[in-house]
Scaffold this motif. Sequence first.
Motif, PDB file in Angstrom:
ATOM      1  N   ILE A 140       0.847  -1.188   0.000  1.00  9.80           N
ATOM      2  CA  ILE A 140       0.000   0.000   0.000  1.00  9.80           C
ATOM      3  C   ILE A 140       0.884   1.240   0.000  1.00  9.80           C
ATOM      4  O   ILE A 140       1.811   1.357   0.815  1.00  9.80           O
ATOM      5  CB  ILE A 140      -0.949  -0.008   1.230  1.00  9.80           C
ATOM      6  N   GLY A 141       0.606   2.136  -0.910  1.00 11.85           N
ATOM      7  CA  GLY A 141       1.310   3.417  -0.952  1.00 11.85           C
ATOM      8  C   GLY A 141       0.541   4.425  -0.117  1.00 11.85           C
ATOM      9  O   GLY A 141      -0.696   4.420  -0.110  1.00 11.85           O
ATOM     10  N   LEU A 142       1.251   5.276   0.594  1.00 14.37           N
ATOM     11  CA  LEU A 142       0.606   6.294   1.428  1.00 14.37           C
ATOM     12  C   LEU A 142       1.220   7.648   1.106  1.00 14.37           C
ATOM     13  O   LEU A 142       2.425   7.844   1.245  1.00 14.37           O
ATOM     14  CB  LEU A 142       0.819   5.934   2.908  1.00 14.37           C
ATOM     15  N   MET A 143       0.363   8.535   0.616  1.00 17.87           N
ATOM     16  CA  MET A 143       0.827   9.879   0.254  1.00 17.87           C
ATOM     17  C   MET A 143       0.067  10.902   1.096  1.00 17.87           C
ATOM     18  O   MET A 143      -0.930  10.555   1.736  1.00 17.87           O
ATOM     19  CB  MET A 143       0.590  10.129  -1.245  1.00 17.87           C
ATOM     20  N   GLY A 144       0.540  12.110   1.102  1.00 17.12           N
ATOM     21  CA  GLY A 144      -0.150  13.155   1.871  1.00 17.12           C
ATOM     22  C   GLY A 144       0.811  14.272   2.203  1.00 17.12           C
ATOM     23  O   GLY A 144       2.027  14.059   2.254  1.00 17.12           O
ATOM     24  N   ASN A 145       0.252  15.433   2.457  1.00 19.23           N
ATOM     25  CA  ASN A 145       1.086  16.609   2.732  1.00 19.23           C
ATOM     26  C   ASN A 145       1.876  16.443   4.022  1.00 19.23           C
ATOM     27  O   ASN A 145       1.510  15.628   4.868  1.00 19.23           O
ATOM     28  CB  ASN A 145       0.202  17.850   2.865  1.00 19.23           C
ATOM     29  N   SER A 146       2.910  17.233   4.147  1.00 18.37           N
ATOM     30  CA  SER A 146       3.693  17.253   5.383  1.00 18.37           C
ATOM     31  C   SER A 146       2.775  17.635   6.548  1.00 18.37           C
ATOM     32  O   SER A 146       1.995  18.585   6.437  1.00 18.37           O
ATOM     33  CB  SER A 146       4.822  18.276   5.234  1.00 18.37           C
ATOM     34  N   GLY A 147       2.843  16.836   7.607  1.00 21.03           N
ATOM     35  CA  GLY A 147       2.023  17.107   8.787  1.00 21.03           C
ATOM     36  C   GLY A 147       0.646  16.465   8.739  1.00 21.03           C
ATOM     37  O   GLY A 147      -0.153  16.633   9.664  1.00 21.03           O
ATOM     38  N   SER A 148       0.359  15.707   7.669  1.00 24.13           N
ATOM     39  CA  SER A 148      -0.981  15.116   7.543  1.00 24.13           C
ATOM     40  C   SER A 148      -1.170  13.899   8.450  1.00 24.13           C
ATOM     41  O   SER A 148      -2.293  13.444   8.648  1.00 24.13           O
ATOM     42  CB  SER A 148      -1.274  14.754   6.074  1.00 24.13           C
ATOM     43  N   GLY A 149      -0.067  13.325   8.969  1.00 24.30           N
ATOM     44  CA  GLY A 149      -0.216  12.210   9.913  1.00 24.30           C
ATOM     45  C   GLY A 149       0.317  10.870   9.413  1.00 24.30           C
ATOM     46  O   GLY A 149       0.035   9.822  10.011  1.00 24.30           O
ATOM     47  N   LYS A 150       1.122  10.856   8.361  1.00 25.10           N
ATOM     48  CA  LYS A 150       1.620   9.600   7.774  1.00 25.10           C
ATOM     49  C   LYS A 150       2.516   8.846   8.768  1.00 25.10           C
ATOM     50  O   LYS A 150       2.349   7.644   8.978  1.00 25.10           O
ATOM     51  CB  LYS A 150       2.387   9.881   6.472  1.00 25.10           C
ATOM     52  N   THR A 151       3.466   9.567   9.359  1.00 23.68           N
ATOM     53  CA  THR A 151       4.362   8.921  10.328  1.00 23.68           C
ATOM     54  C   THR A 151       3.574   8.473  11.561  1.00 23.68           C
ATOM     55  O   THR A 151       3.821   7.387  12.107  1.00 23.68           O
ATOM     56  CB  THR A 151       5.504   9.883  10.726  1.00 23.68           C
ATOM     57  N   THR A 152       2.597   9.270  11.960  1.00 23.81           N
ATOM     58  CA  THR A 152       1.740   8.896  13.094  1.00 23.81           C
ATOM     59  C   THR A 152       1.021   7.581  12.796  1.00 23.81           C
ATOM     60  O   THR A 152       0.961   6.682  13.645  1.00 23.81           O
ATOM     61  CB  THR A 152       0.714  10.017  13.364  1.00 23.81           C
ATOM     62  N   LEU A 153       0.524   7.451  11.571  1.00 23.69           N
ATOM     63  CA  LEU A 153      -0.189   6.224  11.194  1.00 23.69           C
ATOM     64  C   LEU A 153       0.754   5.009  11.231  1.00 23.69           C
ATOM     65  O   LEU A 153       0.401   3.955  11.780  1.00 23.69           O
ATOM     66  CB  LEU A 153      -0.811   6.397   9.801  1.00 23.69           C
ATOM     67  N   LEU A 154       1.956   5.150  10.689  1.00 26.78           N
ATOM     68  CA  LEU A 154       2.917   4.038  10.730  1.00 26.78           C
ATOM     69  C   LEU A 154       3.276   3.695  12.184  1.00 26.78           C
ATOM     70  O   LEU A 154       3.406   2.513  12.533  1.00 26.78           O
ATOM     71  CB  LEU A 154       4.201   4.372   9.960  1.00 26.78           C
ATOM     72  N   SER A 155       3.418   4.705  13.030  1.00 25.30           N
ATOM     73  CA  SER A 155       3.779   4.464  14.434  1.00 25.30           C
ATOM     74  C   SER A 155       2.664   3.721  15.177  1.00 25.30           C
ATOM     75  O   SER A 155       2.943   2.904  16.057  1.00 25.30           O
ATOM     76  CB  SER A 155       4.060   5.788  15.148  1.00 25.30           C
ATOM     77  N   LEU A 156       1.422   3.993  14.807  1.00 30.66           N
ATOM     78  CA  LEU A 156       0.283   3.265  15.399  1.00 30.66           C
ATOM     79  C   LEU A 156       0.294   1.804  14.959  1.00 30.66           C
ATOM     80  O   LEU A 156       0.035   0.903  15.752  1.00 30.66           O
ATOM     81  CB  LEU A 156      -1.038   3.895  14.943  1.00 30.66           C
ATOM     82  N   ILE A 157       0.611   1.588  13.676  1.00 30.38           N
ATOM     83  CA  ILE A 157       0.632   0.229  13.138  1.00 30.38           C
ATOM     84  C   ILE A 157       1.739  -0.583  13.808  1.00 30.38           C
ATOM     85  O   ILE A 157       1.559  -1.756  14.132  1.00 30.38           O
ATOM     86  CB  ILE A 157       0.813   0.263  11.598  1.00 30.38           C
ATOM     87  N   ALA A 158       2.878   0.078  14.050  1.00 26.27           N
ATOM     88  CA  ALA A 158       4.018  -0.623  14.655  1.00 26.27           C
ATOM     89  C   ALA A 158       3.877  -0.727  16.170  1.00 26.27           C
ATOM     90  O   ALA A 158       4.739  -1.314  16.824  1.00 26.27           O
ATOM     91  CB  ALA A 158       5.310   0.107  14.297  1.00 26.27           C
ATOM     92  N   GLY A 159       2.828  -0.157  16.729  1.00 25.55           N
ATOM     93  CA  GLY A 159       2.650  -0.229  18.179  1.00 25.55           C
ATOM     94  C   GLY A 159       3.643   0.627  18.936  1.00 25.55           C
ATOM     95  O   GLY A 159       3.933   0.358  20.100  1.00 25.55           O
ATOM     96  N   ILE A 160       4.172   1.656  18.274  1.00 23.19           N
ATOM     97  CA  ILE A 160       5.075   2.586  18.964  1.00 23.19           C
ATOM     98  C   ILE A 160       4.222   3.566  19.784  1.00 23.19           C
ATOM     99  O   ILE A 160       4.594   3.965  20.866  1.00 23.19           O
ATOM    100  CB  ILE A 160       5.975   3.335  17.943  1.00 23.19           C
ATOM    101  N   ILE A 161       3.069   3.926  19.226  1.00 21.84           N
ATOM    102  CA  ILE A 161       2.100   4.727  19.986  1.00 21.84           C
ATOM    103  C   ILE A 161       0.748   4.002  19.969  1.00 21.84           C
ATOM    104  O   ILE A 161       0.500   3.169  19.095  1.00 21.84           O
ATOM    105  CB  ILE A 161       1.953   6.171  19.430  1.00 21.84           C
TER     106      ILE A 161
END
Length: 229
Positions: free
Chosen positions: A41-62
Motif C-alpha cells: 500500500i502506498g501512502l501519500m499526503g502533505n507534510s504534517g498530515s499524519g503519515k508517520t503517526t499512522l505508521l507508528s500506530l501500526i508498529a505499536g510505537i504509539i
Amino acid sequence: MSKKHPPLLSLSHVEKSFRISGKHVPILKNISLDLQQGEWIGLMGNSGSGKTTLLSLIAGIIRPDHGEVFWKGKKLWYFFDIYPAFLRNREMGFIFQDFRLVEEESVWENLLLPLRIKGWYGKEELQRALWLLERVGLQDHRSHPSGLLSGGQKQRLALARALVLRPSLVLADEPFANLDEHTAEEMMELFLSLRKEENFAMILVHHRKKLSNSCDKTYHLENGRLHPV
Ligand SMILES: Nc1ncnc2c1ncn2[C@@H]1O[C@H](COP(=O)(O)OP(=O)(O)OP(=O)(O)O)[C@@H](O)[C@H]1O
Ligand SMILES: [Mg+2]
C-alpha cells in the motif's frame, strides 16, 4: 478475503489526537484499513498530515486513543506493550524517516541490531546481513561509525536493517527521500526482487507518483482520513 485467514493487519476505527501548542488536534479520524499478506500500500499526503503517526500506530510505537489495531486478527495491545515490541522485532521492518541509527556504533553493529534484540542468530542470518550490506553498497563502510555516513548512506543502512530479519511487513517512511534518482531506483529494484522471494507486505510513504505503480493500492491522507487514489 478468506474467512480462515484474517488480514495480516487491520485498523478498525482508529483515532489519534495530539496536544499541539495547548490545543487538542485530531490527526487521524476514524481510520479503517485492511492489509493482506504480501500486499503493498502506498501512502501519500502533505507534510504534517499524519503519515508517520499512522505508521507508528501500526508498529505499536504509539497507542490509538480509540479503535483497535489487529495483527493477524489479534489485538495488538492485548498482551500489553511486550507484544507490539515483540512483533516490531520479529515481524516488522521499520524504515524511520529520521533513520534512528545508533550513531556511535558501526554500520555492521547497526545492521545486526535486530538480530541482537532477537537474542540469537546463526550463520544464515549473518550471511543475509552481509548480502544486504553489499546490495545497499555499504560493504566498504562496515566498521565505519554510522553517525559519520552521508544522509543517503544512512538511509541505505536503514533499508538493509529493516530487511535483515525477513519481516512480513515493512513500514517504510519515505525510504528513498535522501537518495538520488538512480540510487532510489536501485533500492526499489531490491525491494521488488525481495518481494518476489519473500512476499512481505509493505506500507510505503512516498511523494513520487511513479512509485504508486509498484503498489497494489495507494491512499492519500488528508484531514485525518484515508482517500483511495
Ligand atoms: N508525539 C507528538 N506529540 C505532539 N504532536 C505530534 C506528535 N507526533 C506528531 N505530532 C504532530 O502530528 C502532526 C502529524 O505529524 P506526522 O509526523 O505524522 O506527519 P507526516 O505526515 O509524517 O509529515 P511529514 O511528511 O512532514 O513527515 C504534526 O502536526 C505533528 O506536529
Ligand atoms: Mg512523516
